[in-house]
Design a protein around this motif. Sequence first.
Motif, PDB file in Angstrom:
ATOM      1  N   VAL A  12       0.834  -1.196   0.000  1.00  0.00           N
ATOM      2  CA  VAL A  12       0.000   0.000   0.000  1.00  0.00           C
ATOM      3  C   VAL A  12       0.874   1.252   0.000  1.00  0.00           C
ATOM      4  N   ILE A  13       1.725   1.379   1.034  1.00  0.00           N
ATOM      5  CA  ILE A  13       2.645   2.515   1.091  1.00  0.00           C
ATOM      6  C   ILE A  13       4.017   2.130   0.541  1.00  0.00           C
ATOM      7  N   ASP A  86      10.582   0.007  -2.817  1.00  0.00           N
ATOM      8  CA  ASP A  86      10.651   1.449  -2.579  1.00  0.00           C
ATOM      9  C   ASP A  86       9.384   1.971  -1.905  1.00  0.00           C
ATOM     10  N   VAL A  87       9.512   3.159  -1.322  1.00  0.00           N
ATOM     11  CA  VAL A  87       8.379   3.918  -0.801  1.00  0.00           C
ATOM     12  C   VAL A  87       8.257   5.162  -1.680  1.00  0.00           C
ATOM     13  N   PRO A  88       7.343   5.155  -2.647  1.00  0.00           N
ATOM     14  CA  PRO A  88       7.248   6.281  -3.586  1.00  0.00           C
ATOM     15  C   PRO A  88       6.904   7.596  -2.894  1.00  0.00           C
ATOM     16  N   ALA A  89       7.591   8.639  -3.290  1.00  0.00           N
ATOM     17  CA  ALA A  89       7.401   9.948  -2.666  1.00  0.00           C
ATOM     18  C   ALA A  89       5.976  10.453  -2.831  1.00  0.00           C
ATOM     19  N   GLU A  90       5.331  10.126  -3.954  1.00  0.00           N
ATOM     20  CA  GLU A  90       3.984  10.641  -4.184  1.00  0.00           C
ATOM     21  C   GLU A  90       2.974  10.048  -3.203  1.00  0.00           C
ATOM     22  N   GLN A 121      15.548   2.792   8.373  1.00  0.00           N
ATOM     23  CA  GLN A 121      16.867   3.246   7.924  1.00  0.00           C
ATOM     24  C   GLN A 121      16.783   3.819   6.514  1.00  0.00           C
ATOM     25  N   ARG A 122      16.054   3.164   5.640  1.00  0.00           N
ATOM     26  CA  ARG A 122      15.907   3.655   4.271  1.00  0.00           C
ATOM     27  C   ARG A 122      15.155   4.985   4.232  1.00  0.00           C
ATOM     28  N   LEU A 123      14.094   5.097   5.041  1.00  0.00           N
ATOM     29  CA  LEU A 123      13.332   6.338   5.072  1.00  0.00           C
ATOM     30  C   LEU A 123      14.165   7.491   5.624  1.00  0.00           C
TER      31      LEU A 123
END
Length: 220
Positions: A12-13, A86-90, A121-123
């Motif tokens: 989802v996110i 990934d966690v898309p910025a949009e 850590q990635r965020l």
Amino acid sequence: MLPHLLFDFGGVIINIDYDRTLAAMRRLSRAGSSIEFTQAQQAELFDQLETGQITPAQFRDGLRAGYELQASDDELDAAWHAMLLDVPAERLALIGELRRRGHQTALLSNTNVLHIGEINQRLAQQYGFRNGIADVLDRVFYSQEVGLRKPGDDIFHYALREMNWQAADTLFIEDSPQHVATARRLGLRVLHLAPPLTLTTALPEALRVFPAEYSPAASR
């Protein structure tokens, strides 16, 4: 009143690919065994990790014994994290905008201490977040911290009670059918984010027609 928004995390996110972890674990197995972990179901070892009943060290030992894995801790962790994309910025921007409009937001995620540490850590590296995904939400409920997991009723009751939300006023955004089924039975409104739907394409339309449930057909 604006509907409350209860988000799932994986699928989802954050984008998820379970097959990447299955393949990575299989490469570490002497017998070429596949771990019993999919979106639909999983073995007890994974339930125990996701509800905080075992430590990461016990989880790694369970993987080695249960699936004949020959691997160091770092190799096992790398294979376990392979599913995390990934966690898309949009998507983050959309959640932030909805909060600014007045929606209350929370996360309800089946997850574990290893994945949360890796994602946080990635965020931090990509977006400068100090508290992981909690930086863009009002509240975060992780299965490993509350000792409950979806699709059980209790974790939904726990989140609604903690947020002081009513089920009928809450839109649950989720990609797993078994979790969607529980939410519907408990009276939550549901956005089933099945492919090819994504958060940024489907959630604005779901809010437009709330409290009716959103389906792909509704967008055509």
